[in-house]
Design an enzyme around this catalytic site. Structure first.
Site, PDB file in Angstrom:
ATOM      1  CD  GLU A  91      -2.868  -0.965   2.482  1.00  0.00           C
ATOM      2  OE1 GLU A  91      -1.897  -1.759   3.473  1.00  0.00           O
ATOM      3  OE2 GLU A  91      -4.162  -1.280   2.032  1.00  0.00           O
ATOM      4  CD  GLU A 122      -3.738  -6.254   3.465  1.00  0.00           C
ATOM      5  OE1 GLU A 122      -3.591  -6.952   2.805  1.00  0.00           O
ATOM      6  OE2 GLU A 122      -2.871  -5.517   3.772  1.00  0.00           O
TER       7      GLU A 122
HETATM    8  N1  T1G Z   1       3.989  -8.139  11.288  1.00  0.00           N
HETATM    9  C1  T1G Z   1       4.987  -8.302  12.809  1.00  0.00           C
HETATM   10  N2  T1G Z   1       6.143  -9.450  12.487  1.00  0.00           N
HETATM   11  C2  T1G Z   1       5.938 -10.282  11.535  1.00  0.00           C
HETATM   12  C3  T1G Z   1       5.510  -9.801   9.969  1.00  0.00           C
HETATM   13  C4  T1G Z   1       4.422  -8.691  10.212  1.00  0.00           C
HETATM   14  N3  T1G Z   1       3.803  -7.997   9.254  1.00  0.00           N
HETATM   15  N4  T1G Z   1       5.020 -10.851   9.417  1.00  0.00           N
HETATM   16  C5  T1G Z   1       6.174 -11.363   9.622  1.00  0.00           C
HETATM   17  N5  T1G Z   1       6.366 -11.249  10.703  1.00  0.00           N
HETATM   18  C6  T1G Z   1       7.151 -11.960  12.177  1.00  0.00           C
HETATM   19  C7  T1G Z   1       6.993 -13.559  11.806  1.00  0.00           C
HETATM   20  O1  T1G Z   1       6.132 -13.283  13.050  1.00  0.00           O
HETATM   21  C8  T1G Z   1       8.321 -14.071  12.263  1.00  0.00           C
HETATM   22  O2  T1G Z   1       8.619 -14.055  13.569  1.00  0.00           O
HETATM   23  C9  T1G Z   1       9.323 -13.084  11.330  1.00  0.00           C
HETATM   24  O3  T1G Z   1       8.726 -12.095  11.341  1.00  0.00           O
HETATM   25  C10 T1G Z   1       9.786 -14.899  10.310  1.00  0.00           C
HETATM   26  O4  T1G Z   1       9.014 -15.004   9.098  1.00  0.00           O
HETATM   27  C11 T1G Z   1      -3.004  -1.591   7.177  1.00  0.00           C
HETATM   28  C12 T1G Z   1      -3.117  -3.699   8.332  1.00  0.00           C
HETATM   29  C13 T1G Z   1       6.490 -11.592   5.371  1.00  0.00           C
HETATM   30  C14 T1G Z   1       6.285 -13.838   3.667  1.00  0.00           C
HETATM   31  O5  T1G Z   1       0.290 -10.735   6.425  1.00  0.00           O
HETATM   32  O6  T1G Z   1       3.248 -13.897   5.085  1.00  0.00           O
HETATM   33  O7  T1G Z   1      -0.509  -4.923   6.835  1.00  0.00           O
HETATM   34  O8  T1G Z   1       9.160 -15.974  14.837  1.00  0.00           O
HETATM   35  O9  T1G Z   1       8.712 -16.609  10.019  1.00  0.00           O
HETATM   36  O10 T1G Z   1       8.699 -17.347   6.101  1.00  0.00           O
HETATM   37  O11 T1G Z   1      -3.102  -2.900   5.318  1.00  0.00           O
HETATM   38  O12 T1G Z   1       6.217 -13.728   7.276  1.00  0.00           O
HETATM   39  O13 T1G Z   1      11.229 -14.247  13.596  1.00  0.00           O
HETATM   40  O14 T1G Z   1       9.745 -13.699  16.368  1.00  0.00           O
HETATM   41  O15 T1G Z   1       6.869 -15.754   8.098  1.00  0.00           O
HETATM   42  O16 T1G Z   1      10.277 -15.691   5.563  1.00  0.00           O
HETATM   43  C15 T1G Z   1      -0.149  -7.940   5.661  1.00  0.00           C
HETATM   44  C16 T1G Z   1       2.565 -11.754   7.053  1.00  0.00           C
HETATM   45  C17 T1G Z   1       0.320  -7.343   7.310  1.00  0.00           C
HETATM   46  C18 T1G Z   1       2.936 -10.699   6.220  1.00  0.00           C
HETATM   47  C19 T1G Z   1       7.863 -14.047   5.554  1.00  0.00           C
HETATM   48  N6  T1G Z   1       0.732  -9.305   5.670  1.00  0.00           N
HETATM   49  N7  T1G Z   1       4.203 -12.398   7.151  1.00  0.00           N
HETATM   50  O17 T1G Z   1       7.658 -14.894   5.923  1.00  0.00           O
HETATM   51  O18 T1G Z   1       9.459 -15.750   7.423  1.00  0.00           O
HETATM   52  S1  T1G Z   1      -1.472  -6.359   7.952  1.00  0.00           S
HETATM   53  C20 T1G Z   1       1.234  -9.464   6.006  1.00  0.00           C
HETATM   54  C21 T1G Z   1       4.224 -13.719   6.110  1.00  0.00           C
HETATM   55  C22 T1G Z   1      -1.801  -4.725   7.469  1.00  0.00           C
HETATM   56  C23 T1G Z   1      -2.568  -3.201   6.072  1.00  0.00           C
HETATM   57  C24 T1G Z   1      -2.256  -4.461   7.176  1.00  0.00           C
HETATM   58  C25 T1G Z   1       5.722 -13.607   6.167  1.00  0.00           C
HETATM   59  C26 T1G Z   1       6.296 -13.470   5.266  1.00  0.00           C
HETATM   60  P1  T1G Z   1       9.728 -14.179  14.513  1.00  0.00           P
HETATM   61  P2  T1G Z   1       8.092 -15.860   9.321  1.00  0.00           P
HETATM   62  P3  T1G Z   1       9.003 -16.166   6.138  1.00  0.00           P
END
Ligand code: T1G
Length: 693
Positions: A105, A125
């Site tokens: 975004e 999301e």
């Molecule tokens: N926020 C905080 N921590 C996150 C995170 C996030 N968005 N994404 C990953 N982590 C942490 C995860 O908990 C782990 O922590 C570490 O990063 C590695 O993750 C307003 C509201 C990005 C594809 O839904 O899909 O934006 O265990 O093991 O396999 O519209 O993480 O190491 O302490 O999964 O390399 C939208 C969610 C948010 C993406 C990487 N974004 N993340 O995969 O590593 S809402 C998501 C993923 C938002 C806006 C809205 C995957 C990844 P720890 P991992 P990975």
């Protein structure tokens, strides 16, 4: 936890830097806004590049901040995006590796977007029970068009950057340096005006109402108990039906609604629960793991074959050992048959099938498996049989090989004691069908080496399993809790319910399958064998005899053509059986119980709170490291409804005092002694705390 600022010639480069995925938390947002303002104030700067450090441009908003004041504190994600979009100098998003959610975004608010190929682009999301809440539902359709944008937002699935040319002004060569290439691009467009803004574009989709109505109907049919998918359709629809600012306002309203829903909190709980499960407090994250380049599996039956497939799917060669040639041949043929059915369904290519089968070899001799890095036994569930196997393994396996048992009920410490290397022994409890079910209970014996445990956790990720660590107890986490669940199911039959009512109530709550259909599927004789052991070992624990009477009728379930229910060939439907229901009613009379009408609410409370109470005991005994691990076991291994977050999360949402009150009520009823509250549950309820704090 910031955003770095550098100037390359006439281009300012702002690098988001909040490991591990540059989540756009408050600190990072603040630093990024400051960086843009600094660049705008510097006359020497003609253009601005925003990129991400490490393995992501940005994984989106920092989910860890949600439902805390930080999530909406200024500068909000909206403010950061508006700062980029309203900048008087061109802002270029330089995207690599991962660009998701709020990260995408932000890039949509920039004037230009450039990328390396292979970057994972998504608005995921919806998988967290949300919708893109920083303009994504309004801007993405303006760039990709209504249909592709709607598909991306409703599915939440990533698309590789090179497949989205409409999103990017330039896609560089795979080996390009993203910053250097983006700076060169920025210098090229630095003086171009007007600055292109996505918000100024229009979504052109003739007859959009018919498409949107079709989308609503399709999404309604697939969304189940989750409200987010339909909200995604409605907010994307606003990109066509409303002015931009009104659409963003509408999106904001719907986002703020979703973020408060239990369904979204449950999905976010599960997201973190899956990741934290692989963290073991006394095993440092950098504990060296043993290389697992080859495996051996003992037993080519249903479990052994399924376990072998997990390794083959991960590209790890497997030696499958059996005692008899026909059993071995049958096992290998079954594995091939499973792959061929995936091939027929288009889930597997012939090349992959051949590659996997090429990694499989069979043997009747222990001498052939000694060099494997790990051996998993899946032999008959008798301690004496395990003893024979492990004594043999101790003789033939090379030093450093991991000796894993797939036992589902036996004592892993006793099995380890059959060897001179208990530190190399661990439980790897797969769930049937082992090549399908995600859950892998990793049972840590008291002697299991920390590197062996770390290796098993890393292996579970490689096998695409959800590894959850359990201590040694009867039934580990999942089966120990399901035993209490099944006890209550039996007592409910004695008091007035019939299998169909109990199953329907459980399935209405969201369980994939109620207790009696589950028994018929798994085999009622398995529970029967465990209860027979219990009657001797723990006579103080009472069970309903209905399940024993059913087995004495030879009705073990689907495998005998009938159990609690009747089944017809080629039909998965369960048909009530009159003789079984008559047996249940007669048994109540034999017990002198006047059968009563039981509400679905009571059925669900007794089934679920039985899980919760046993889960609390498992927690306080240290068998499970954390409540969210118990939730992961139930979400990935026992068909617990995802939108309720798992038994412990669900108890938190009900309120532990309310759970306790219900248990106290049932403690006054039939078999009330089963409702002795776990001390931890009492303590947390009294202190107003949660299991998942
Ligand atoms: N926020 C905080 N921590 C996150 C995170 C996030 N968005 N994404 C990953 N982590 C942490 C995860 O908990 C782990 O922590 C570490 O990063 C590695 O993750 C307003 C509201 C990005 C594809 O839904 O899909 O934006 O265990 O093991 O396999 O519209 O993480 O190491 O302490 O999964 O390399 C939208 C969610 C948010 C993406 C990487 N974004 N993340 O995969 O590593 S809402 C998501 C993923 C938002 C806006 C809205 C995957 C990844 P720890 P991992 P990975």
């Amino acid at each position: 936890m910031t955003a770095e600022y550098q100037v390359h010639g006439a281009v300012a480069v702002i690098t988001l830097n909040n490991p591990p995925v540059n989540g756009m938390g408050l600190v990072t947002r603040t630093a990024a806004v400051k960086g843009i303002q600094q660049a705008l104030a510097d006359d020497a700067v003609k253009a601005i590049v925003i990129t991400g450090a490490g393995k992501a441009f940005s994984g989106g908003a920092d989910i860890k901040e949600f439902n805390t004041p930080k999530a909406l504190a200024e500068p909000s994600l909206h403010t950061l995006i508006a700062t980029a979009e309203s900048a008087t100098k061109p802002v270029v998003a330089a995207i690599h590796t991962v660009c998701m959610g709020g990260g995408l975004e932000l890039s949509l608010g920039c004037h230009y977007r450039v990328a390396l190929p292979g970057a994972q682009i998504a608005l995921p999301e919806v998988k967290l029970g949300l919708l893109p809440g920083a303009g994504g539902t309004q801007r993405l359709p303006r760039v990709l068009g209504l249909e592709p944008a709607l598909n991306m937002i409703v599915s939440g699935n990533p698309v590789s950057s090179e497949k989205l040319p409409a999103l990017f002004d330039e896609i560089f060569a795979a080996d390009a340096d993203i910053v250097r290439s983006a700076v060169a691009f920025a210098e090229k467009i630095a003086d171009l005006r007007p600055l292109p803004k996505v918000r100024d574009r229009k979504v052109d989709y003739p007859n959009h109402e018919a498409f949107l109505q079709f989308s609503r109907n399709t999404v309604k049919a697939m969304a189940g108990p989750f409200p987010a998918p339909l909200e995604c359709v409605e907010t994307v629809a606003a990109s066509v039906t409303m002015k931009f600012d009104d659409g963003v306002k509408f999106e904001r309203e719907r986002f703020m609604h979703l973020i408060q829903t239990t369904e979204s909190k449950a999905l976010r709980h599960a997201f973190f629960a899956e990741r934290v499960a692989s963290k073991v407090p006394d095993v440092p994250a950098d504990t060296p793991v043993r290389a697992i380049k080859s495996a051996a599996v003992i037993g080519a039956g249903m479990m052994g074959g399924g376990i072998a497939m997990n390794f083959l799917n991960a590209g790890i060669p497997v030696k499958l050992l059996e005692t008899r040639q026909e059993a071995l041949d049958k096992g290998i043929a079954t594995i091939r048959k499973n792959y061929e059915s995936s091939l027929k369904k288009g889930k597997l290519t012939q090349e992959k099938l051949d590659q996997r089968m090429g990694l499989l070899s069979g043997t009747l001799s222990y001498d052939d498996i000694g060099q494997a890095d790990i051996v998993v036994e899946a032999v008959f569930e008798e301690l004496a049989v395990k003893e024979t196997v492990f004594r043999k393994l101790d003789e033939v396996m090379k030093p450093g090989a991991i000796l894993a048992t797939n036992t589902s009920t036996l004592d892993v410490d006793k099995i380890a004691a059959f060897t001179k290397r208990p530190q190399d022994v661990i439980g790897t409890h797969f769930f049937s069908p082992a090549n399908v079910m995600k859950l892998l209970e990793i049972v840590r014996g008291k002697e299991t080496g920390k590197d062996v445990l770390a290796t098993a956790l890393a292996l579970s990720k490689k096998l695409k399993k959800t590894g959850v660590v359990s201590g040694v107890c009867d039934g580990f986490i999942g089966n120990r809790m399901i035993e209490q669940y099944s006890r209550q199911a039996g007592f409910l039959l004695e008091e007035g319910a019939l299998p169909e009512q109990v199953d329907k109530a459980a399935e209405k709550f969201g369980f994939a399958m109620g207790p009696f259909r589950m028994g018929d599927l798994a085999g009622n004789d398995i529970g029967w064998a465990i209860r027979k052991r219990r009657y001797v070992e723990k006579p103080e624990i009472s069970y309903s005899k209905t399940a024993d009477l059913l087995c004495e009728m030879g009705r073990y379930g689907q495998k005998t053509g009938g159990g609690w229910y009747d089944y017809q060939a080629g039909d998965r439907k369960a048909y009530p059986n009159e003789a079984v229901n008559a047996m249940i009613v007669r048994h109540s009379a034999d017990l002198g119980i006047a059968r009563r009408k039981i509400s679905d609410e009571e059925i669900v409370e007794r089934l679920v709170y039985a899980l919760v109470n046993e889960g609390a005991l498992i927690l306080e005994e240290g068998i499970a490291l954390r409540a969210s691990d118990i939730d992961m076991v139930y979400l990935t291994g026992y068909g617990f409804p995802l939108h309720r977050g798992g038994p412990m999360f669900y108890a938190d949402t009900v309120g532990l005092p309310n759970v306790l009150a219900a248990m106290n009520k049932y403690a006054k009823g039939h078999q009330g002694q089963a409702w002795r509250p776990a001390p931890l549950l009492l303590k947390l309820a009294e202190e107003g705390k949660l299991f998942n704090s």
